[in-house]
Design an enzyme around this catalytic site. Sequence first.
Site, PDB file in Angstrom:
ATOM      1  N   SER A 180       0.962  -1.156   0.233  1.00  0.00           N
ATOM      2  CA  SER A 180      -0.227  -0.129  -0.133  1.00  0.00           C
ATOM      3  C   SER A 180       0.720   1.325   0.158  1.00  0.00           C
ATOM      4  O   SER A 180       1.859   1.224   0.030  1.00  0.00           O
ATOM      5  CB  SER A 180      -1.331   0.244   1.514  1.00  0.00           C
ATOM      6  OG  SER A 180      -0.536   0.182   2.436  1.00  0.00           O
ATOM      7  N   LEU A 181       0.135   2.096  -0.453  1.00  0.00           N
ATOM      8  CA  LEU A 181       0.639   3.404  -0.504  1.00  0.00           C
ATOM      9  C   LEU A 181       0.501   4.325   0.963  1.00  0.00           C
ATOM     10  O   LEU A 181      -0.514   4.170   1.665  1.00  0.00           O
ATOM     11  CB  LEU A 181       0.555   4.672  -1.101  1.00  0.00           C
ATOM     12  CG  LEU A 181       0.684   4.380  -2.523  1.00  0.00           C
ATOM     13  CD1 LEU A 181      -0.572   4.530  -3.466  1.00  0.00           C
ATOM     14  CD2 LEU A 181       1.830   3.693  -2.900  1.00  0.00           C
ATOM     15  N   GLU A 216       0.298  11.366 -10.808  1.00  0.00           N
ATOM     16  CA  GLU A 216      -0.694  10.658 -11.857  1.00  0.00           C
ATOM     17  C   GLU A 216      -2.149  10.705 -10.485  1.00  0.00           C
ATOM     18  O   GLU A 216      -1.573  10.098  -9.520  1.00  0.00           O
ATOM     19  CB  GLU A 216      -0.276   9.150 -12.233  1.00  0.00           C
ATOM     20  CG  GLU A 216       0.109   7.755 -11.113  1.00  0.00           C
ATOM     21  CD  GLU A 216       0.612   6.605 -11.003  1.00  0.00           C
ATOM     22  OE1 GLU A 216       2.057   6.922 -11.508  1.00  0.00           O
ATOM     23  OE2 GLU A 216       0.256   5.786 -11.743  1.00  0.00           O
ATOM     24  N   LYS A 271      -4.166   9.110  -8.247  1.00  0.00           N
ATOM     25  CA  LYS A 271      -5.431   7.735  -7.468  1.00  0.00           C
ATOM     26  C   LYS A 271      -6.397   7.657  -7.723  1.00  0.00           C
ATOM     27  O   LYS A 271      -7.358   7.664  -7.733  1.00  0.00           O
ATOM     28  CB  LYS A 271      -4.562   8.011  -6.582  1.00  0.00           C
ATOM     29  CG  LYS A 271      -5.223   7.224  -5.072  1.00  0.00           C
ATOM     30  CD  LYS A 271      -4.543   7.448  -3.326  1.00  0.00           C
ATOM     31  CE  LYS A 271      -4.413   5.496  -3.082  1.00  0.00           C
ATOM     32  NZ  LYS A 271      -5.299   4.997  -2.323  1.00  0.00           N
ATOM     33  N   ARG A 283      -6.290  -7.816  -4.412  1.00  0.00           N
ATOM     34  CA  ARG A 283      -4.742  -7.930  -3.765  1.00  0.00           C
ATOM     35  C   ARG A 283      -5.107  -8.424  -2.299  1.00  0.00           C
ATOM     36  O   ARG A 283      -4.422  -8.746  -1.546  1.00  0.00           O
ATOM     37  CB  ARG A 283      -4.684  -5.550  -3.968  1.00  0.00           C
ATOM     38  CG  ARG A 283      -3.940  -6.261  -1.817  1.00  0.00           C
ATOM     39  CD  ARG A 283      -4.217  -4.214  -2.325  1.00  0.00           C
ATOM     40  NE  ARG A 283      -2.620  -3.477  -1.665  1.00  0.00           N
ATOM     41  CZ  ARG A 283      -2.808  -3.423   0.101  1.00  0.00           C
ATOM     42  NH1 ARG A 283      -4.469  -4.544   0.682  1.00  0.00           N
ATOM     43  NH2 ARG A 283      -1.885  -3.557   0.453  1.00  0.00           N
ATOM     44  N   GLU A 338      -6.019  -1.247 -11.549  1.00  0.00           N
ATOM     45  CA  GLU A 338      -6.501  -0.433 -10.671  1.00  0.00           C
ATOM     46  C   GLU A 338      -8.010  -0.959 -11.718  1.00  0.00           C
ATOM     47  O   GLU A 338      -8.252  -0.092 -12.983  1.00  0.00           O
ATOM     48  CB  GLU A 338      -7.201   0.609 -10.232  1.00  0.00           C
ATOM     49  CG  GLU A 338      -8.358   0.960  -8.869  1.00  0.00           C
ATOM     50  CD  GLU A 338      -6.848   0.998  -7.907  1.00  0.00           C
ATOM     51  OE1 GLU A 338      -6.008   0.066  -7.579  1.00  0.00           O
ATOM     52  OE2 GLU A 338      -7.788   1.458  -6.069  1.00  0.00           O
ATOM     53  N   LYS A 384       5.377   8.938  -7.409  1.00  0.00           N
ATOM     54  CA  LYS A 384       6.470   8.276  -7.955  1.00  0.00           C
ATOM     55  C   LYS A 384       7.763   8.285  -8.485  1.00  0.00           C
ATOM     56  O   LYS A 384       7.637   9.075  -9.581  1.00  0.00           O
ATOM     57  CB  LYS A 384       5.449   6.900  -8.328  1.00  0.00           C
ATOM     58  CG  LYS A 384       4.573   6.184  -8.524  1.00  0.00           C
ATOM     59  CD  LYS A 384       4.084   5.080  -9.627  1.00  0.00           C
ATOM     60  CE  LYS A 384       2.429   4.785  -8.297  1.00  0.00           C
ATOM     61  NZ  LYS A 384       1.966   4.177  -9.995  1.00  0.00           N
ATOM     62  N   LYS A 394      -3.287  13.110  -0.604  1.00  0.00           N
ATOM     63  CA  LYS A 394      -4.888  12.991  -0.442  1.00  0.00           C
ATOM     64  C   LYS A 394      -5.438  14.031  -0.615  1.00  0.00           C
ATOM     65  O   LYS A 394      -4.973  15.055  -0.239  1.00  0.00           O
ATOM     66  CB  LYS A 394      -5.130  11.857   0.554  1.00  0.00           C
ATOM     67  CG  LYS A 394      -4.740  10.212   0.697  1.00  0.00           C
ATOM     68  CD  LYS A 394      -4.992   9.441   0.220  1.00  0.00           C
ATOM     69  CE  LYS A 394      -6.410   9.439   0.317  1.00  0.00           C
ATOM     70  NZ  LYS A 394      -6.726   7.843   0.887  1.00  0.00           N
TER      71      LYS A 394
HETATM   72  S1  IVH Z   1       1.002   2.470  -6.911  1.00  0.00           S
HETATM   73  C1  IVH Z   1       3.852  -0.172  -4.276  1.00  0.00           C
HETATM   74  N1  IVH Z   1      -0.913   4.097  -8.133  1.00  0.00           N
HETATM   75  O1  IVH Z   1      -3.633   2.789  -3.906  1.00  0.00           O
HETATM   76  C2  IVH Z   1       2.751   0.827  -4.482  1.00  0.00           C
HETATM   77  N2  IVH Z   1      -1.576   2.885  -6.844  1.00  0.00           N
HETATM   78  O2  IVH Z   1      -3.087   2.917  -0.645  1.00  0.00           O
HETATM   79  C3  IVH Z   1       2.039   0.518  -5.760  1.00  0.00           C
HETATM   80  N3  IVH Z   1      -3.470   3.345  -6.126  1.00  0.00           N
HETATM   81  O3  IVH Z   1      -3.022  -0.925  -3.638  1.00  0.00           O
HETATM   82  C4  IVH Z   1       0.561   1.140  -6.222  1.00  0.00           C
HETATM   83  N4  IVH Z   1      -4.284   4.260  -7.669  1.00  0.00           N
HETATM   84  O4  IVH Z   1      -4.486  -0.662  -5.112  1.00  0.00           O
HETATM   85  C5  IVH Z   1      -0.397   3.273  -7.421  1.00  0.00           C
HETATM   86  N5  IVH Z   1      -2.312   5.061  -9.649  1.00  0.00           N
HETATM   87  C6  IVH Z   1      -1.979   4.271  -9.009  1.00  0.00           C
HETATM   88  C7  IVH Z   1      -3.276   4.140  -8.008  1.00  0.00           C
HETATM   89  C8  IVH Z   1      -3.188   3.120  -7.168  1.00  0.00           C
HETATM   90  C9  IVH Z   1      -5.021   3.593  -6.587  1.00  0.00           C
HETATM   91  C10 IVH Z   1      -4.521   2.060  -4.731  1.00  0.00           C
HETATM   92  C11 IVH Z   1      -4.151   1.039  -4.919  1.00  0.00           C
HETATM   93  C12 IVH Z   1      -3.208  -0.014  -4.241  1.00  0.00           C
HETATM   94  C13 IVH Z   1      -3.272   1.866  -3.081  1.00  0.00           C
HETATM   95  C14 IVH Z   1      -2.455   1.997  -1.868  1.00  0.00           C
END
Ligand code: IVH
Length: 304
Positions: free
Chosen positions: A11-12, A45, A47, A68, A104, A220, A244
């Site tokens: 997760s982030l 990008e 979310k 996931r 996603e 990123k 967020k």
């Molecule tokens: S990168 C190691 N990019 O956010 C991190 N995640 O809070 C890989 N999500 O479980 C995730 N948009 O479901 C990434 N553009 C995006 C995203 C994204 C939505 C979700 C994803 C992840 C969650 C983390």
Amino acid sequence: AKVRHAVPMLSLGNIFEDAEVEEFCQRVRRFLGMAADAPLAITAEPKIDGLSCSLRYVDGDLVQAATRGDGREGEDVTANVRTIREIPHRLHEGPRGVLDVRGEVYMTKAGFAGVNDRQAAAGKPLFANPRNSAAGSLRQLDPAITASRPLQFFAYAWGQADVEPAETQMGMVEAFRSYGLPVNPLMKRCTTAEELLAHYRFIEARRAALPYDIDGVVYKVDSIALQVRLGFVSRTPRWAVAHKFPAEKATTVLRKIEIQVGRTGALTPVARLDPVTVGGVVVTNATLHNEDEIKRKDIREGDT
Ligand code: IVH
């Protein structure tokens, strides 16, 4: 069936304040031993507010799809994912060996409205928001039901890869696009915190008009080699963070305070509200926790 992820799905970490964007950039530079003013490419990008999914391609063929789950182990949703038209069963210029594509699964706002219209017409329960609708549609036992739901997909990462698709995030998106995978067009490569913030504002300004729900902007580190050096702290990467959007707020009237009796006999005061839409859901009840909390906030029936 359960599916063990070859590479865990993490997760982030979240940030909420503008100042934390500069802090993130400086933390990354410090960890890499870079000067505070050294150029550092970072992508930004949207979310996507959907549910993450890992698609396993072997020699270019889709062989498995998994949710996931807890990040280490998810559920097998291969038959359902095969009904999502946007997800190719075979990648163009099929990369050799194993490639886990992560992204996603989501439903557009219009698609969600259509699903709920059909649910209502059939006397079935409605979904609260596009995210829940997407999740409910993907986790069906009958793929024919999934097929009838307008699910879509954005690819944004990879897990296990015998041949790495690219050396940068930006390159990855281009590679994914050339494979025939859908990628989000709003990703931008930036080199300063100011540029990242400007792109955050750009995306935020378009949020309401976008056809799908988003809940923030993901930053990123562009270079995959630097991502590897940065690594992870427990379950979140040092090389990425989610900025967020502020939580949506709304105003409504508290009609009545009722005492709810729980399964164990615990008594909880609950506010009955005039229905109000906030963050894509209709809120009609809110817990008031306990009598002390009600006194502290001086909450009374009829309050706005
Ligand atoms: S990168 C190691 N990019 O956010 C991190 N995640 O809070 C890989 N999500 O479980 C995730 N948009 O479901 C990434 N553009 C995006 C995203 C994204 C939505 C979700 C994803 C992840 C969650 C983390």
